[in-house]
Design a protein around this motif. Structure first.
Motif, mmCIF file in Angstrom:
data_model
loop_
_atom_site.group_PDB
_atom_site.id
_atom_site.type_symbol
_atom_site.label_atom_id
_atom_site.label_comp_id
_atom_site.label_asym_id
_atom_site.label_seq_id
_atom_site.Cartn_x
_atom_site.Cartn_y
_atom_site.Cartn_z
ATOM 1 N N GLU A 113 -4.554 52.771 45.865
ATOM 2 C CA GLU A 113 -4.836 52.434 44.474
ATOM 3 C C GLU A 113 -5.975 53.243 43.873
ATOM 4 O O GLU A 113 -5.937 53.578 42.684
ATOM 5 C CB GLU A 113 -5.151 50.939 44.394
ATOM 6 N N LYS A 131 -15.035 43.830 45.527
ATOM 7 C CA LYS A 131 -14.995 43.465 44.113
ATOM 8 C C LYS A 131 -16.328 43.723 43.428
ATOM 9 O O LYS A 131 -16.379 44.129 42.255
ATOM 10 C CB LYS A 131 -14.624 41.980 43.976
ATOM 11 N N LEU A 157 -16.869 48.025 43.720
ATOM 12 C CA LEU A 157 -15.876 48.989 43.264
ATOM 13 C C LEU A 157 -15.985 49.386 41.793
ATOM 14 O O LEU A 157 -15.822 50.579 41.475
ATOM 15 C CB LEU A 157 -14.474 48.457 43.565
ATOM 16 N N LEU A 160 -5.669 49.368 49.118
ATOM 17 C CA LEU A 160 -6.718 49.784 48.190
ATOM 18 C C LEU A 160 -6.857 51.298 48.168
ATOM 19 O O LEU A 160 -7.088 51.888 47.102
ATOM 20 C CB LEU A 160 -8.042 49.121 48.558
#
Length: 248
Positions: free
Chosen positions: A172, A123, A126, A169
């Motif tokens: 994504e 978090k 990224l 992830l």
């Protein structure tokens, strides 16, 4: 993504064992390394070893399970080197306990350090990776997250979660320039593994086709590969330097 663009790497749990080996190996590749560890002295020890070898490193101690601590050590890395373009989530610990003896506190702490810690560090890193359109994340899981381990249910669950997070992830963000992969080592000769019972270690070694535990430097080579341009097609993968314990 070209190699000369990747200048800064942040490695968690890098004061000893696999994390230290990874930090040293990335420094050899020319990365400036932000060395995180829960213990300030071990973080500084690894950073000093990198500097003594001619590399660039800064100790950024802190607890990966605490959001404020994570933000603080990322901020320190940014101040010294700039925003990390490589993140290696390695911080963790081992606890051997039969399932019936596990407490809620045991379980929560294991998940907090391994899975929550990986989440919090991603978090933090990224958004800048996405804004640049490039970045590499390597999450250190375990082969026990794939096959389970006796008296290691909570550890196995946490590592399985990291593998699942890695895959999701990667789906994504890969098209936006950020590659996400995992490494699932088998038993490695570290202080953590040496802390397991002799009976467990003896039985595990006997199961391995290679007949031996690995060394931290062997895992570090896998991480260095995943970080490099040579791994440009690796997305959402879990590589297994595991002495043959898991064969996929």
């Amino acid at each position: 993504m070209t190699a000369n663009r990747i200048r800064v790497a942040l490695v968690t749990g890098a004061g000893s064992g696999i994390g230290r080996a990874v930090a040293l190996r990335l420094a050899e590749e020319g990365y400036a390394v932000a060395v995180n560890d829960l213990k300030p002295d071990t973080a500084e020890g690894a950073a000093s070893a990198i500097r003594e070898a001619g590399g660039a490193a800064e100790a950024v101690p802190g607890d990966v399970s605490d959001p404020e601590s994570v933000h603080a050590f990322f901020e320190r890395a940014r101040e010294v080197f700039g925003a990390p373009e490589v993140l290696v989530n390695n911080a963790g610990f081992l606890q051997q306990k039969p399932f019936v003896e596990l407490t809620i506190e045991d379980f929560d702490r294991m998940i907090s350090v391994h899975l929550r810690g990986t989440f919090l560090c991603i978090k933090e890193a990224l958004p800048e990776m996405l804004s640049r359109g490039r970045g590499v994340i390597v999450n250190v899981a375990s082969q026990l997250g794939q096959i389970g381990g006796i008296e290691l249910c909570h550890y196995s669950a946490a590592k399985a979660g990291i593998i699942g997070l890695t895959k999701a992830l990667a789906r994504e963000v890969s098209a936006r320039g950020v590659r996400v992969n995992a490494v699932a080592p088998g038993p490695i000769n570290t202080e953590l593994v040496q802390g397991l019972s002799e009976e467990w270690r003896r039985a595990k070694a006997a199961e391995l086709p290679l007949g031996r535990f690995g060394e931290p430097e062997e895992v570090a080579e896998t991480v260095a590969f995943l970080v490099s341009d040579r791994a440009s097609l690796y997305v959402g993968q879990t590589l297994g330097p595991n002495s043959g314990d898991v064969m996929l």
